[in-house]
Structure formats: structure tokens, C-alpha cells
Write an enzyme that holds these catalytic residues in place. Structure first.
Site, PDB file in Angstrom:
ATOM      1  N   CYS A  10     -20.994  -4.286 -15.444  1.00  0.00           N
ATOM      2  CA  CYS A  10     -20.687  -3.899 -14.061  1.00  0.00           C
ATOM      3  C   CYS A  10     -21.665  -4.570 -13.092  1.00  0.00           C
ATOM      4  O   CYS A  10     -22.880  -4.533 -13.302  1.00  0.00           O
ATOM      5  CB  CYS A  10     -20.784  -2.381 -13.924  1.00  0.00           C
TER       6      CYS A  10
ATOM      7  N   CYS B  26     -26.692   1.860  -9.868  1.00  0.00           N
ATOM      8  CA  CYS B  26     -25.793   2.991 -10.101  1.00  0.00           C
ATOM      9  C   CYS B  26     -26.579   4.217 -10.605  1.00  0.00           C
ATOM     10  O   CYS B  26     -27.149   4.211 -11.701  1.00  0.00           O
ATOM     11  CB  CYS B  26     -24.722   2.612 -11.111  1.00  0.00           C
TER      12      CYS B  26
ATOM     13  N   CYS C 276     -20.158  -0.108 -18.177  1.00  0.00           N
ATOM     14  CA  CYS C 276     -21.322  -0.285 -17.306  1.00  0.00           C
ATOM     15  C   CYS C 276     -22.104  -1.563 -17.634  1.00  0.00           C
ATOM     16  O   CYS C 276     -22.716  -2.163 -16.746  1.00  0.00           O
ATOM     17  CB  CYS C 276     -22.249   0.925 -17.420  1.00  0.00           C
TER      18      CYS C 276
ATOM     19  N   GLU D 238       0.827  -1.210   0.000  1.00  0.00           N
ATOM     20  CA  GLU D 238       0.000   0.000   0.000  1.00  0.00           C
ATOM     21  C   GLU D 238       0.864   1.264   0.000  1.00  0.00           C
ATOM     22  O   GLU D 238       0.528   2.249  -0.648  1.00  0.00           O
ATOM     23  CB  GLU D 238      -0.968   0.015   1.186  1.00  0.00           C
TER      24      GLU D 238
ATOM     25  N   TYR E  90      -5.721   6.588   4.250  1.00  0.00           N
ATOM     26  CA  TYR E  90      -5.896   5.493   3.306  1.00  0.00           C
ATOM     27  C   TYR E  90      -5.096   4.255   3.716  1.00  0.00           C
ATOM     28  O   TYR E  90      -5.634   3.146   3.779  1.00  0.00           O
ATOM     29  CB  TYR E  90      -5.498   5.939   1.886  1.00  0.00           C
TER      30      TYR E  90
ATOM     31  N   ASP F 185      -9.435   5.163  -2.021  1.00  0.00           N
ATOM     32  CA  ASP F 185      -8.367   5.627  -2.912  1.00  0.00           C
ATOM     33  C   ASP F 185      -9.038   6.263  -4.143  1.00  0.00           C
ATOM     34  O   ASP F 185     -10.267   6.408  -4.184  1.00  0.00           O
ATOM     35  CB  ASP F 185      -7.390   4.491  -3.274  1.00  0.00           C
TER      36      ASP F 185
ATOM     37  N   CYS G 274     -15.008   0.328 -13.900  1.00  0.00           N
ATOM     38  CA  CYS G 274     -15.471   1.707 -13.721  1.00  0.00           C
ATOM     39  C   CYS G 274     -14.272   2.635 -13.921  1.00  0.00           C
ATOM     40  O   CYS G 274     -13.875   3.392 -13.043  1.00  0.00           O
ATOM     41  CB  CYS G 274     -16.084   1.879 -12.332  1.00  0.00           C
TER      42      CYS G 274
HETATM   43  S1  SF4 Z   1     -22.562   1.128 -13.631  1.00  0.00           S
HETATM   44 FE1  SF4 Z   1     -21.820   2.798 -12.357  1.00  0.00          FE
HETATM   45  S2  SF4 Z   1     -20.337   1.851 -11.000  1.00  0.00           S
HETATM   46 FE2  SF4 Z   1     -20.655   0.451 -12.714  1.00  0.00          FE
HETATM   47  S3  SF4 Z   1     -19.103   0.958 -14.242  1.00  0.00           S
HETATM   48 FE3  SF4 Z   1     -20.925   2.143 -14.746  1.00  0.00          FE
HETATM   49  S4  SF4 Z   1     -20.602   4.077 -13.696  1.00  0.00           S
HETATM   50 FE4  SF4 Z   1     -19.213   2.646 -12.769  1.00  0.00          FE
END
Ligand code: SF4
Length: 348
Positions: free
Chosen positions: A209, A215, A206, A46, A129, A147, A199
Site C-alpha cells: 500500500c 496508516c 498493506c 456515478e 457523493y 463512497d 485496502c
Molecule cells: S496500510 Fe492502511 S490504508 Fe493501506 S491497505 Fe493497509 S489498512 Fe489500508
């Protein structure tokens, strides 16, 4: 969006994704194992990863853990050896803090890292952090680890349109309630991996994701605009001068003062950069290199100088063919490489 209400959905989706897609990194334990990683390795990785990419850190991490496999080994190391091994990784205050922290843990905590964020935070060089990541990953404390990757994911997940750095408090306020009490370390690493691989700053994917259904930024079509970055300011330009003092196939190297930029690192001798306000005449310069530091850009002119009577007191003469083992920071390594290349070219 009331993210608190989605707490269990978010952590289940994220951890399920992480179980399959976690990045394999040398300092990690694969997910969902009932084993905790060595806090020494978590801490070291880290600290190295601050302001530095995973790709750049891997070889340094391997070299450090080979040479100093335990915290006790690192705490007992010679300062100059550690600074030299850190050369090229940049942000050298981290290496000095690394040693200070290793010694503080040996001296004040019987050689064992404290297990809570609050106590870790008091160790030298451990900011929010790093303390939070060790507490979560190595000791399973349910704390928020934030982060740049996590900032981006959270700003999008909650559609936070406040610009950074002001948004940080808002991001933390949204993240803290959703950190699960089970597997908080995996949750933190899952957030980081999601930010690093899906992301991403540009073109977030997305469609694959695990958080797409919850989201807010995706739903509003504003994902790629977040987080809103602060306006960039132009870095000031500074000039530096270094001296190339050569004798019998060796060149004079000095150690920079402990405090300040590149503190404690080997370097070519020369006046304090803060005192140089104009570049030397072009015909005196054998090599000019440019380097970007966090707060300014530096143009360093290297001039050939004769050996002074006090050369031995200033530093040490180092064999030119072994300069790559001197642990020079990138700025001086660039200058030395350019000078030696010029010399090879002229001889050839
Ligand atoms: S859905 Fe939201 S959290 Fe997922 S990649 Fe897209 S912007 Fe990022």
C-alpha cells in the site's frame, strides 16, 4: 494521527501510485492527463455505480452512451425506453432521477452541467457523493468525495473506531483537509481504487500500500477490524402475488405506478404487495420466486388467471418470445424465466 500534517505526503504517495495503477474504466480519462472527462459520462457512471458493482455497470454504461451519446439525447428520450434500458440494474428511482436531472440541466442550465458542488447538489437525484464526484472529477473542484471504499481507507488511515454510520462525520472531517488543490479528481479516484484493490474489506494488502507508512490502523494492527459496521438487522419478509394472463402466445404486462418501488417499470399485473398478507394456496401457484430488496425480502407467487374483460385497459399483451426485450426488472424477469423454463421442460 494528525493527518493534516501528513497532507502532502498522503496525496503525493497516493497520486504517484494512481499514475501507475489506476483502473482502466470506460468512463475515465487516464491519470495525469491535462484533459477533463465529459461531465455527462462522469455523472452517468456515478449514478449507475451507486449500490452496483463496476462489473455490472460496464455493459449498461456502454449501452446508454451508444444509444444516448449526449446529455441532450438522454433528456429527449422516451421515459419508457430509459426505464427499459435500466432494467436489471436495480434501484429504479435512479433511472427516474436520471431523466429528471438531464431535463433540469437542459432547461435550467442551457444543457451544461453546473461546475461547482454547491450548484450540482441542487439538481434532482444528486446526493453529496454524486455532486462531489462530478465537481472533483469533471471540473477539478477540491471537494471530499466519500463512497464506501473511501470510508474504509480513511477509517483505517486515521484508525477511526467510531462505528458507522456515526463515523461518517469524523471521516469527512479527516478527509477534507487532505484533498489537494491540484488533481482533486485523480485524488478521489485514487482513493476509490485503493479501497477497491488494496485496502479491501478483508485481507487488505498493506505490504504494497502506498500509504503504509502513514496508516494508523496498520501500525496498531487493527486494519481489518475497521471500519466498524453497524449491527445488521434482519430484513422483514413480505409476500406478493402476480398474475400470469395469457392470450394467443402473448402475456399481459402492466406498468407499475410512477411512485414507489419499481416505479414506472413494466411488470406482471397483480395486487399491491402491501395488501397481500398471506400466500395463495400452493396449487394455485405456477411459480414462486424470491427477491431481496434493500429493506425487505419478497416472496412472489405467480398465479395463472383468465383474461378479464378489462385486460386491454390494464396494460399491453406482449409476445412471449420477446419478453427479454420488455425491460422487466429483475424480480419479474426471474418469474418469467422460471415460467418459460417450466413450459419448455413440460413440452420437452
Ligand atoms: S496500510 Fe492502511 S490504508 Fe493501506 S491497505 Fe493497509 S489498512 Fe489500508
Amino acid at each position: 494521527m494528525p493527518v493534516h500534517a501528513e497532507k502532502s505526503i498522503i496525496s503525493a504517495a497516493l497520486l504517484g501510485w494512481y499514475d501507475v495503477h489506476a483502473r482502466s474504466l470506460p468512463w475515465r480519462i487516464p491519470p495525469a492527463r491535462d484533459i477533463r472527462p465529459d461531465p455527462y459520462r462522469v455523472w452517468l457512471s456515478e449514478v449507475m455505480l451507486q449500490q452496483t458493482t463496476v462489473a455490472a455497470v460496464k455493459s449498461y454504461f456502454a449501452a446508454f452512451t451508444d444509444r444516448w451519446p449526449t446529455l441532450a439525447d438522454l433528456a429527449a428520450a422516451d421515459d419508457a425506453d430509459v426505464m427499459a434500458a435500466w432494467a436489471g440494474l436495480g434501484y429504479y428511482a435512479r433511472a427516474r432521477n436520471l431523466l429528471a436531472c438531464a431535463r433540469a440541466v437542459m432547461r435550467d442550465h442551457s444543457g451544461k452541467f453546473p461546475q461547482t458542488y454547491a450548484v450540482l447538489r441542487d439538481l434532482p437525484g444528486l446526493g453529496d457523493y454524486t455532486a462531489a464526484s462530478i465537481a472533483a472529477i469533471a471540473f477539478g473542484e477540491a471537494v471530499a468525495v466519500v463512497d464506501a471504499n473511501v470510508e474504509r481507507v480513511m477509517a483505517r488511515l486515521c484508525a477511526i473506531e467510531t462505528p458507522l454510520p456515526k463515523a461518517k462525520a469524523e471521516i469527512r472531517a479527516h478527509l477534507e483537509p487532505i484533498v489537494p488543490s491540484a488533481r482533486p479528481g485523480d485524488f478521489a479516484q485514487a482513493m476509490m481504487d485503493l479501497g477497491a484493490t488494496i485496502c479491501t474489506s478483508r485481507n487488505p494488502t498493506c505490504a504494497i500500500c502506498p500509504l503504509m507508512d502513514v496508516c494508523a490502523a496498520r501500525k496498531q494492527g487493527i486494519a481489518e477490524t475497521l471500519p466498524i459496521k453497524p449491527v445488521k438487522t434482519t430484513k422483514p419478509e413480505r409476500h406478493g402475488v402476480a398474475h400470469w394472463i395469457e392470450r394467443d402466445g402473448q402475456v399481459l404486462l402492466v406498468r407499475r405506478p410512477e411512485k414507489g418501488l419499481l416505479g414506472g417499470m413494466r411488470a406482471l399485473p397483480g395486487p399491491d404487495w402491501a395488501l397481500v398478507d398471506a400466500p395463495p394456496l400452493a396449487d394455485q401457484v405456477i411459480v414462486r420466486v424470491r427477491h431481496v430488496f434493500t429493506h425487505f425480502r419478497l416472496t412472489l407467487d405467480v398465479m395463472a388467471c383468465p383474461v378479464g374483460q378489462d385486460a386491454e385497459q390494464q396494460g399491453e399483451f406482449w409476445p412471449m418470445e420477446q419478453l427479454d426485450a420488455a425491460g422487466l426488472p429483475t424480480l419479474y424477469a426471474k418469474a418469467v424465466t422460471a415460467i418459460l423454463a417450466q413450459r419448455t421442460y413440460n413440452v420437452g
